[in-house]
Design a protein around this motif. Structure first.
Motif, PDB file in Angstrom:
ATOM      1  N   SER A  60      11.014  13.670  32.790  1.00 34.71           N
ATOM      2  CA  SER A  60      11.062  11.865  33.004  1.00 34.71           C
ATOM      3  C   SER A  60      12.645  11.563  32.494  1.00 34.71           C
ATOM      4  O   SER A  60      12.925  10.717  33.276  1.00 34.71           O
ATOM      5  N   TRP A  61      13.046  11.917  31.450  1.00 35.31           N
ATOM      6  CA  TRP A  61      14.565  11.659  31.182  1.00 35.31           C
ATOM      7  C   TRP A  61      15.392  12.057  31.997  1.00 35.31           C
ATOM      8  O   TRP A  61      16.364  11.333  32.435  1.00 35.31           O
ATOM      9  N   ASN A  62      15.243  13.170  32.549  1.00 36.53           N
ATOM     10  CA  ASN A  62      16.138  13.725  34.054  1.00 36.53           C
ATOM     11  C   ASN A  62      16.160  12.637  35.039  1.00 36.53           C
ATOM     12  O   ASN A  62      17.101  12.293  35.517  1.00 36.53           O
ATOM     13  N   ALA A  63      14.969  12.453  35.377  1.00 37.49           N
ATOM     14  CA  ALA A  63      14.747  11.480  36.443  1.00 37.49           C
ATOM     15  C   ALA A  63      15.138  10.013  36.302  1.00 37.49           C
ATOM     16  O   ALA A  63      16.023   9.363  37.095  1.00 37.49           O
ATOM     17  N   ILE A  64      15.133   9.434  35.055  1.00 35.66           N
ATOM     18  CA  ILE A  64      15.734   8.216  34.534  1.00 35.66           C
ATOM     19  C   ILE A  64      17.258   8.140  34.743  1.00 35.66           C
ATOM     20  O   ILE A  64      17.909   7.454  35.059  1.00 35.66           O
ATOM     21  N   MET A  65      17.874   9.304  33.924  1.00 35.12           N
ATOM     22  CA  MET A  65      19.132   9.490  34.147  1.00 35.12           C
ATOM     23  C   MET A  65      19.727   9.689  35.596  1.00 35.12           C
ATOM     24  O   MET A  65      20.809   9.010  35.888  1.00 35.12           O
ATOM     25  N   ASP A  66      19.032  10.338  36.537  1.00 35.70           N
ATOM     26  CA  ASP A  66      19.461  10.323  37.857  1.00 35.70           C
ATOM     27  C   ASP A  66      19.328   9.079  38.306  1.00 35.70           C
ATOM     28  O   ASP A  66      20.094   8.776  39.623  1.00 35.70           O
ATOM     29  N   GLY A  67      18.579   7.947  37.961  1.00 34.07           N
ATOM     30  CA  GLY A  67      18.382   6.579  38.487  1.00 34.07           C
ATOM     31  C   GLY A  67      19.054   5.575  37.884  1.00 34.07           C
ATOM     32  O   GLY A  67      18.688   4.431  37.793  1.00 34.07           O
ATOM     33  N   LEU A  68      20.045   5.716  37.432  1.00 38.28           N
ATOM     34  CA  LEU A  68      20.730   4.718  36.422  1.00 38.28           C
ATOM     35  C   LEU A  68      21.283   3.554  37.490  1.00 38.28           C
ATOM     36  O   LEU A  68      21.286   2.567  36.942  1.00 38.28           O
ATOM     37  N   GLY A  69      21.645   3.943  38.839  1.00 38.13           N
ATOM     38  CA  GLY A  69      22.203   3.091  39.736  1.00 38.13           C
ATOM     39  C   GLY A  69      21.325   1.888  39.863  1.00 38.13           C
ATOM     40  O   GLY A  69      21.565   0.768  40.307  1.00 38.13           O
ATOM     41  N   ASP A  70      19.870   2.124  39.982  1.00 44.27           N
ATOM     42  CA  ASP A  70      18.825   1.245  40.034  1.00 44.27           C
ATOM     43  C   ASP A  70      17.640   1.689  38.792  1.00 44.27           C
ATOM     44  O   ASP A  70      16.984   2.044  38.946  1.00 44.27           O
ATOM     45  N   HIS A  71      18.230   1.035  37.755  1.00 39.80           N
ATOM     46  CA  HIS A  71      17.401   1.243  36.391  1.00 39.80           C
ATOM     47  C   HIS A  71      16.419   0.131  36.188  1.00 39.80           C
ATOM     48  O   HIS A  71      17.058  -1.005  35.768  1.00 39.80           O
ATOM     49  N   PHE A  72      15.340   0.290  36.789  1.00 41.98           N
ATOM     50  CA  PHE A  72      14.224  -0.904  36.650  1.00 41.98           C
ATOM     51  C   PHE A  72      14.944  -2.231  37.108  1.00 41.98           C
ATOM     52  O   PHE A  72      15.014  -3.323  36.566  1.00 41.98           O
ATOM     53  N   GLY A  73      15.656  -2.141  38.314  1.00 41.11           N
ATOM     54  CA  GLY A  73      16.442  -3.192  38.953  1.00 41.11           C
ATOM     55  C   GLY A  73      17.595  -3.542  38.640  1.00 41.11           C
ATOM     56  O   GLY A  73      18.129  -4.692  39.049  1.00 41.11           O
ATOM     57  N   GLU A  74      18.235  -2.906  37.677  1.00 38.43           N
ATOM     58  CA  GLU A  74      19.757  -3.104  37.205  1.00 38.43           C
ATOM     59  C   GLU A  74      20.371  -1.928  37.234  1.00 38.43           C
ATOM     60  O   GLU A  74      19.780  -0.784  37.310  1.00 38.43           O
ATOM     61  N   ASP A  75      21.747  -2.248  37.251  1.00 39.29           N
ATOM     62  CA  ASP A  75      22.606  -1.271  37.461  1.00 39.29           C
ATOM     63  C   ASP A  75      23.060  -0.659  36.209  1.00 39.29           C
ATOM     64  O   ASP A  75      23.869  -1.476  35.497  1.00 39.29           O
ATOM     65  N   ALA A  76      22.794   0.458  35.819  1.00 37.78           N
ATOM     66  CA  ALA A  76      23.008   0.774  34.367  1.00 37.78           C
ATOM     67  C   ALA A  76      23.855   2.232  34.360  1.00 37.78           C
ATOM     68  O   ALA A  76      23.896   2.673  33.582  1.00 37.78           O
ATOM     69  N   SER A  77      24.528   2.073  35.494  1.00 36.75           N
ATOM     70  CA  SER A  77      25.611   3.443  35.740  1.00 36.75           C
ATOM     71  C   SER A  77      26.556   3.420  34.552  1.00 36.75           C
ATOM     72  O   SER A  77      26.840   2.620  33.900  1.00 36.75           O
ATOM     73  N   LEU A  78      26.590   4.809  34.266  1.00 39.79           N
ATOM     74  CA  LEU A  78      27.703   5.174  33.011  1.00 39.79           C
ATOM     75  C   LEU A  78      28.766   6.313  33.595  1.00 39.79           C
ATOM     76  O   LEU A  78      28.553   6.906  34.721  1.00 39.79           O
ATOM     77  N   ARG A  79      29.705   6.310  33.089  1.00 37.77           N
ATOM     78  CA  ARG A  79      30.665   7.281  33.464  1.00 37.77           C
ATOM     79  C   ARG A  79      30.130   8.404  33.261  1.00 37.77           C
ATOM     80  O   ARG A  79      29.427   8.696  32.430  1.00 37.77           O
ATOM     81  N   PRO A  80      30.403   9.568  33.992  1.00 37.40           N
ATOM     82  CA  PRO A  80      29.620  11.016  34.014  1.00 37.40           C
ATOM     83  C   PRO A  80      29.750  11.689  32.504  1.00 37.40           C
ATOM     84  O   PRO A  80      28.601  12.222  32.501  1.00 37.40           O
ATOM     85  N   GLU A  81      30.681  11.415  31.972  1.00 36.37           N
ATOM     86  CA  GLU A  81      30.768  12.341  30.585  1.00 36.37           C
ATOM     87  C   GLU A  81      29.918  11.466  29.544  1.00 36.37           C
ATOM     88  O   GLU A  81      29.075  12.117  28.884  1.00 36.37           O
ATOM     89  N   LYS A  82      29.655  10.203  29.594  1.00 31.71           N
ATOM     90  CA  LYS A  82      28.634   9.608  28.653  1.00 31.71           C
ATOM     91  C   LYS A  82      27.342   9.877  29.476  1.00 31.71           C
ATOM     92  O   LYS A  82      26.608   9.965  28.390  1.00 31.71           O
ATOM     93  N   ALA A  83      27.315   9.696  30.693  1.00 29.62           N
ATOM     94  CA  ALA A  83      25.844  10.198  30.989  1.00 29.62           C
ATOM     95  C   ALA A  83      25.210  11.468  30.873  1.00 29.62           C
ATOM     96  O   ALA A  83      24.189  11.463  30.478  1.00 29.62           O
ATOM     97  N   LYS A  84      26.191  12.375  30.752  1.00 31.72           N
ATOM     98  CA  LYS A  84      26.001  13.807  30.444  1.00 31.72           C
ATOM     99  C   LYS A  84      25.716  13.837  28.975  1.00 31.72           C
ATOM    100  O   LYS A  84      24.586  14.672  28.857  1.00 31.72           O
ATOM    101  N   SER A  85      26.171  13.078  28.190  1.00 30.97           N
ATOM    102  CA  SER A  85      26.109  13.188  26.737  1.00 30.97           C
ATOM    103  C   SER A  85      24.510  12.717  26.460  1.00 30.97           C
ATOM    104  O   SER A  85      24.018  13.278  25.644  1.00 30.97           O
ATOM    105  N   ILE A  86      24.476  11.679  27.117  1.00 29.14           N
ATOM    106  CA  ILE A  86      22.979  10.941  26.754  1.00 29.14           C
ATOM    107  C   ILE A  86      21.865  11.741  27.235  1.00 29.14           C
ATOM    108  O   ILE A  86      20.988  11.999  26.708  1.00 29.14           O
TER     109      ILE A  86
END
Length: 160
Positions: A60-86
């Motif tokens: 589930s966490w992998n799917a959520i992190m893969d979809g940050l561009g449309d995170h429940f209707g919001e763009d929650a995109s992060l820089r790649p290094e931040k996304a990887k760490s989270i």
């Protein structure tokens, strides 16, 4: 006669011990490790409480992190290094695994994107729809509205 007293005492001790274990298991169900990863707390916490990883499986966490561009209707995109760490933190601390957890009734291949859609949440939160829209609650994902210790991973209820 002495043997009967010993057997009675052992039986009583076993029954008391069983209730104690059941009570401890219920208490463990109401607690999860708090979020200790500062980047997860700060990035996710900008919009909502940083939810404890134990509430969802790694898939589930992998799917959520893969979809940050449309995170429940919001763009929650992060820089790649931040996304990887989270992602690494969430996956490493995800729920499931060998010990009983909040996810024990979740199908082995299920990957819910919302904690509020898990069997445990649904079982413990059987309220009328009107409860979720009350001022101060607003949505099912506002854990702290009802659970004062939510950010610390404590979800005990006074009536449990």
């Amino acid at each position: 006669m002495r043997i009967r007293k010993i057997i009675t005492a052992l039986t009583l001790a076993a029954l008391i011990g069983t209730e104690g274990l059941a009570s401890a298991a219920r208490a463990e169900d109401d607690r999860v490790p708090p979020v200790t990863h500062e980047l997860t707390r700060s990035e996710c916490g900008q919009c909502h409480m940083a939810f404890q990883p134990a509430f969802l499986p790694a898939r589930s966490w992998n799917a959520i992190m893969d979809g940050l561009g449309d995170h429940f209707g919001e763009d929650a995109s992060l820089r790649p290094e931040k996304a990887k760490s989270i992602r690494d933190y969430l996956v490493a601390n995800a729920g499931g695994g060998a010990r009983p957890s909040f996810l024990r009734r979740l199908a082995a291949d299920a990957a819910p994107l919302r904690i509020t859609e898990t069997p445990a949440f649904l079982r413990k939160h059987r309220f009328a729809d009107s409860v979720w829209t009350k001022p101060g609650i607003v949505s099912k994902s506002n854990c702290a509205a009802c659970h004062q210790g939510a950010e610390a991973g404590v979800y005990e209820d006074e009536d449990d």
